[in-house]
Design a protein around this motif. Sequence first.
Motif, short mmCIF file in Angstrom:
data_model
loop_
_atom_site.label_atom_id
_atom_site.label_comp_id
_atom_site.label_asym_id
_atom_site.label_seq_id
_atom_site.Cartn_x
_atom_site.Cartn_y
_atom_site.Cartn_z
N LEU A 132 0.82 -1.20 0.00
CA LEU A 132 0.00 0.00 0.00
C LEU A 132 0.86 1.26 0.00
O LEU A 132 0.35 2.35 -0.27
N GLU A 133 2.14 1.12 0.29
CA GLU A 133 3.04 2.28 0.32
C GLU A 133 3.58 2.63 -1.06
O GLU A 133 3.93 3.78 -1.32
N THR A 134 3.64 1.63 -1.96
CA THR A 134 4.15 1.89 -3.31
C THR A 134 3.13 1.61 -4.41
O THR A 134 3.36 1.96 -5.56
N ALA A 135 2.00 0.98 -4.05
CA ALA A 135 1.00 0.57 -5.04
C ALA A 135 1.61 -0.36 -6.09
O ALA A 135 1.30 -0.28 -7.27
N ILE A 136 2.49 -1.25 -5.63
CA ILE A 136 3.10 -2.25 -6.50
C ILE A 136 2.77 -3.64 -5.97
O ILE A 136 2.90 -3.91 -4.77
N LYS A 137 2.31 -4.48 -6.85
CA LYS A 137 2.05 -5.89 -6.53
C LYS A 137 3.29 -6.69 -6.90
O LYS A 137 3.83 -6.55 -8.00
N SER A 325 -6.27 1.95 5.63
CA SER A 325 -5.27 2.33 4.62
C SER A 325 -5.58 1.70 3.27
O SER A 325 -5.35 2.32 2.23
N TYR A 326 -6.09 0.49 3.28
CA TYR A 326 -6.48 -0.19 2.05
C TYR A 326 -7.60 0.58 1.34
O TYR A 326 -7.61 0.70 0.11
N GLY A 327 -8.53 1.12 2.12
CA GLY A 327 -9.59 1.93 1.52
C GLY A 327 -9.03 3.12 0.78
O GLY A 327 -9.47 3.45 -0.33
N LEU A 330 -7.40 1.96 -2.43
CA LEU A 330 -8.38 1.62 -3.46
C LEU A 330 -8.97 2.86 -4.10
O LEU A 330 -9.22 2.88 -5.32
N LEU A 331 -9.21 3.90 -3.31
CA LEU A 331 -9.76 5.13 -3.90
C LEU A 331 -8.76 5.78 -4.83
O LEU A 331 -9.11 6.25 -5.92
N ILE A 332 -7.48 5.79 -4.45
CA ILE A 332 -6.45 6.34 -5.34
C ILE A 332 -6.36 5.50 -6.62
O ILE A 332 -6.20 6.03 -7.72
N ALA A 333 -6.49 4.18 -6.48
CA ALA A 333 -6.41 3.29 -7.65
C ALA A 333 -7.61 3.45 -8.57
O ALA A 333 -7.49 3.30 -9.79
N ALA A 334 -8.77 3.76 -8.00
CA ALA A 334 -10.01 3.77 -8.79
C ALA A 334 -10.39 5.14 -9.31
O ALA A 334 -11.11 5.24 -10.31
N ASN A 675 -15.86 -0.74 1.06
CA ASN A 675 -14.42 -0.52 1.18
C ASN A 675 -14.06 0.96 1.28
O ASN A 675 -12.92 1.31 1.56
N GLN A 676 -15.03 1.82 1.05
CA GLN A 676 -14.85 3.26 1.25
C GLN A 676 -15.63 3.76 2.46
O GLN A 676 -15.12 4.53 3.28
#
Length: 786
Positions: A132-137, A325-327, A330-334, A675-676
């Motif tokens: 969640l700190e880098t948004a890298i899987k 933090s995951y929420g 996800l908002l930044i990703a979406a 999730n939000q």
Amino acid sequence: MGTACSSPKQQELSLWYEQPATKWLEASPIGNGRLGGMVYGDVNIDRIALNEITLWSGQYDPNQEKPFGRKRLDDLRKLFFDGKLSEGNRIASGYLKGNYNSFGTHLPVGDMKMTFTYPKGEMKKYRRTLSLETAIKTVEYSIGDVQYRREYFSSNPDDVMVIRLSASQPKSIAFEVSLDLLREAKVVVGKGAVEFTGKVSFPKHGPGGVDFKGKIAVSTEDGLTTCAPGTLTVKEASSVTIIVDVRTSYKNPDYLAQCDASVQKAQAKAYESLKSAHVADYAKLFNRVQLYLGDSKTEGLPTDKRLGLVKSGKPDVGLDALFFSYGRYLLIAASRENSPLPATLQGLWNDNLACNMGWTNDYHLDINTEQNYWLANVGNLAECHTPLLNYVSDLSKHGEKTAQEVYGCQGWCAHTVANVWGYSAPSQSIAWGLFPLASSWIASHLWTQYRFTQDKDYLAKVAYPALKKNAIFLLDYMVQDSKTGYLMTGPSISPENWFRYNGEEMCASMMPTGDRMLAFETMTSCVEAARILDVDKEFSSRLQVALAKFPPIKIGKNGAIQEWFEDYEEAQPNHRHTTHLLGVYPFNQITVSKTPALAKAAEKVVVNRLNADGWEDTEWSRANMLCVYARLKNAEEAYKNLQGIFTEFARDNMFAVAPGGVALAESDIFEFDANQAAPAGIAEMLLQSYDGCIELLPALPAQWHTGYFKGLCAEGGAEIDVTWKKGKVQEFVMRSTADNSFTIRLPAGAKPSKITKNGAAGTLTADANGWLVVDLKKKDVLTFNH
């Protein structure tokens, strides 16, 4: 940023697993606000389920409305005022509904597949991690004496998806790229790339659909690349970079060239350059906020095992914080500032289930779409709110035609469901669709954005024009009841509930309580906005005259807030919707301090629903109960509902689902809303700001006795950090992001003499109730140390 509170500890922010995903609800989401993927991470056959936010079926329908008009509306209202609700509901059911000729739905692209071959050897040390700190899987494993690593991310600055394959020994990577598409497309393989083009066809929700193009480009340091029909093969490579893009024709005539150009530009950059640009872009948003809720003994366990322990009845404060933090992740990703559309019912992603339901993967304006963005402002992601605000402005233009043709009114309105083609008419059934004040609900986000950002230019150019036109609709639409003198909406519904009257079950009535709260919110927002902008004094006066004629919020014979103007018997006391609690949250028409009797009656609504036989427990309704309990400052009940989301609705990838059996779903279906909304509820437990007042730790449960947060936002324009121990505030820092006057409830035992403003002490005083009023300029810093 100014001075920040000291931080006892920062937990690792990642979701990780010891095995690949075998199904969609185990896969990990990545996204850049437009292009997304669900990464499975299998060792042998990896799948990335591809999504693009504008990949929609359907088309604009000039005949979406069934004209009804003012004269027939007046006649229909007379039946309701005369108590002839059965006849009124029958007529409304026949005429006050829309045409779903080409409504459409958001759709998934399908899967990109990577089929790997390896030298002989046992697979060991598997781990897949979503940082969640880098948004890298990342996916890591060993086969024989070779360590393999994959990295996946969707970059906003480069606007493509990037996959990197590497190995500890040279020439160890061998795989095939192919497609398993869910859309009809022509696939061409050649020159190190797989391309596909097509036109969306999904007749289930009507004709029409966008044109699209996708491209998957493969670059290798060394190795051999060969092509065959439908397959691109790479052998003996030491490292591989894959660039993926999908574009559609939605408001984008240059989509074909755009797809080629984005891939070509990304390919011209070094992988580390793509990665560093992505991380920097993401981190500037994500790093604004931190949350620590105490140590967790299970922090070293994989995420699915931690969730399993919570499901067995063992709360995990570390998982609580991780879920928050995951929420935000996800908002930044979406949803990013440059996203062409806001998050749908499934955010940016699509499981191919919701789009096949009658309710589709669209925009539900009777709570779901609103919940998608409840976290945006308090979670310090105001930019991520932008796609929704743009969408509302566009929808308001289409809604003017609906207001005129359906109700014979000026202004604009929209109803329960909406799409990307301007659908604003009622739905096919009044049971869920006769809700014109859905427009007021979604438009309330325009005002919320201003309350947090204090951006007057935005207020003048974006928010106020759309809010004003909605208020114009309300002034024209509402009618005075000759018996009571009250201004009333209707006939309309309290989504999506029913009541009993004279032995019948029906849904439409005059002035459901939710309508009253929504009309009140729109009009009072417009009055305040006109005052701030110093415009429309005559119009503002008209609104204030109308507001004085509103009926009060009523308490029924069962001690709970009435859902309808009349104290009807609930036909479905176990119903999932509680629109008559909007005045508690997200609005502030009912508060513990100012309207204690109504607050008590609101809590009675929640207690009755939660304890009703067969309560329709869904992910979003549980998240809603969490937010309501938090606003009512009932910390333990709020925490119970948060745990309920984990135990009942969270799946291995921490997506919350609408469970099979609800709303005609045969199986679990992911919806983005909880999730939000649940993370927004967590924030509400820690910080509340409304009525011009800021309160710290207003609903802190015993489980979170020690912790800190940094960077949560308050209305009026402020970022706040708080550190607490044994439930008592030790430090707080408040950074003003706008010139404003703030009222802050001081922590118990706090002395104003210990509060400094820009480092200067001893100049502040509090009233007898512990409220501190302070004027701050932008970038001023207020600090308290116990």
